[in-house]
Design an enzyme around this catalytic site. Structure first.
Site, PDB file in Angstrom:
ATOM      1  N   GLY A 162      10.691 -21.648 -25.479  1.00  0.00           N
ATOM      2  CA  GLY A 162      10.163 -20.937 -26.647  1.00  0.00           C
ATOM      3  C   GLY A 162      11.252 -20.288 -27.470  1.00  0.00           C
ATOM      4  N   GLY A 163      12.391 -20.952 -27.575  1.00  0.00           N
ATOM      5  CA  GLY A 163      13.552 -20.337 -28.217  1.00  0.00           C
ATOM      6  C   GLY A 163      13.641 -20.467 -29.723  1.00  0.00           C
ATOM      7  CB  SER A 196       8.819 -18.974 -32.956  1.00  0.00           C
ATOM      8  OG  SER A 196       8.172 -19.237 -31.726  1.00  0.00           O
ATOM      9  CG  ASP A 235       2.399 -28.653 -24.006  1.00  0.00           C
ATOM     10  OD1 ASP A 235       2.586 -27.630 -23.310  1.00  0.00           O
ATOM     11  OD2 ASP A 235       1.260 -29.070 -24.283  1.00  0.00           O
ATOM     12  CG  ASN A 258      10.879 -16.171 -24.812  1.00  0.00           C
ATOM     13  OD1 ASN A 258      10.622 -14.983 -24.997  1.00  0.00           O
ATOM     14  ND2 ASN A 258      10.581 -17.105 -25.706  1.00  0.00           N
ATOM     15  CB  SER A 299       4.042  -8.756 -20.427  1.00  0.00           C
ATOM     16  OG  SER A 299       3.278  -7.818 -21.173  1.00  0.00           O
ATOM     17  CE1 TYR A 338       1.256 -13.134 -21.565  1.00  0.00           C
ATOM     18  CE2 TYR A 338       0.464 -10.869 -21.738  1.00  0.00           C
ATOM     19  CZ  TYR A 338       1.459 -11.813 -21.923  1.00  0.00           C
ATOM     20  OH  TYR A 338       2.675 -11.430 -22.479  1.00  0.00           O
TER      21      TYR A 338
END
Length: 254
Positions: free
Chosen positions: A17-18, A20, A66, A93, A145, A158
């Site tokens: 995910g680098g 955005s 993906d 990430n 998180s 999540y």
């Protein structure tokens, strides 16, 4: 201002995910250190790569992927190592905090959320660790998180995955410490990426969250760069199996 971590110059870095949000800031931050960055994402990131090449004089290597496709995910890690040398810094990430009602979740949605938020993290580690062993060591940063620490409602799969990342991180740290592979978690607070602003941020909700922070400034993607670089660098060479929280002081650990 970002500190200089001299050992990251020339290092082979792989980020999920680098292109955005927080991930784009991480790509920018590692390139500023002189690292060779490869990253994956679902959407085309060519314009972002152009921007980074103009800014740093070095182009990150983007691979469209993906991350729920495990075979393809592993292929991109192999491609990154072939292009930049063995990946010795892995940053997991990518995540998806899609809101969901527990009573409406079906198995397909459960499997999809776990695949994005936990399964991909494990298999990226699995793919990177053999090369790190051969290289004599490495560093893995798994993004979690503070949502599970707060017991937040609205996205229980999540938060379950976030908690699972911490457990996995500690076990992998124990498993591969003898190979000088460090595995740490990083738990951001509510970082105001464009996605968060578009989908979840309300004036009332943000005010309530800021009231819980010790520091009253909102978190921006760039606020996560320093902690990630620290965990990826040999500056933190005796730190492993830990969770670093960057949240403005919402949860106070210890």
């Amino acid at each position: 201002m970002i500190a200089t971590f001299h050992d990251l110059a020339g290092a082979s870095v792989y980020i999920t995910g680098g292109g955005s949000g927080i991930g784009a800031s991480l790509t920018d931050g590692f390139l500023a250190q002189g690292a060779k960055v490869a990253f994956v994402g679902r959407s085309d990131a060519s314009s972002f790569c152009d921007e980074m090449e103009e800014k740093h004089g070095q182009r990150p290597h983007f691979m469209q992927c993906d991350i729920t496709d495990t075979a393809h995910l592993k292929e991109t890690l192999a491609e990154a190592s072939a292009r930049h040398g063995t990946v010795t810094r892995l940053v997991n990430n990518a995540a998806n905090d899609k809101r969901h009602d527990p009573l409406e979740v079906d198995e397909a949605f459960w499997d999809w959320m776990i695949a994005i938020n936990l399964k991909a993290c494990f298999f990226a580690c699995q793919a990177a660790i053999p090369g790190m062993i051969e290289a004599g060591g490495g560093a893995i940063v798994n993004f979690s998180s503070i949502s599970y620490m707060m017991g937040n409602a609205g996205y229980p799969i999540y938060t379950a995955a976030n908690s699972g990342i911490n457990g996995m991180t500690r076990s992998l740290a124990r498993e591969y410490g003898p190979n000088r592979i460090r595995v740490n978690a990083l738990a951001p607070g509510w970082v105001l990426t464009q996605k968060q602003k578009d989908m979840w941020v309300t004036e009332e909700g943000l005010a309530a969250h800021l009231a819980r922070q010790c520091l009253k400034d909102t978190l921006e993607p760039d606020d996560i760069i320093g902690g990630t670089l620290f965990l990826a660098s040999d500056i933190s060479k005796m730190m492993t199996g830990q969770a670093l929280v960057i949240d403005g002081g919402v949860v106070v650990t210890g």
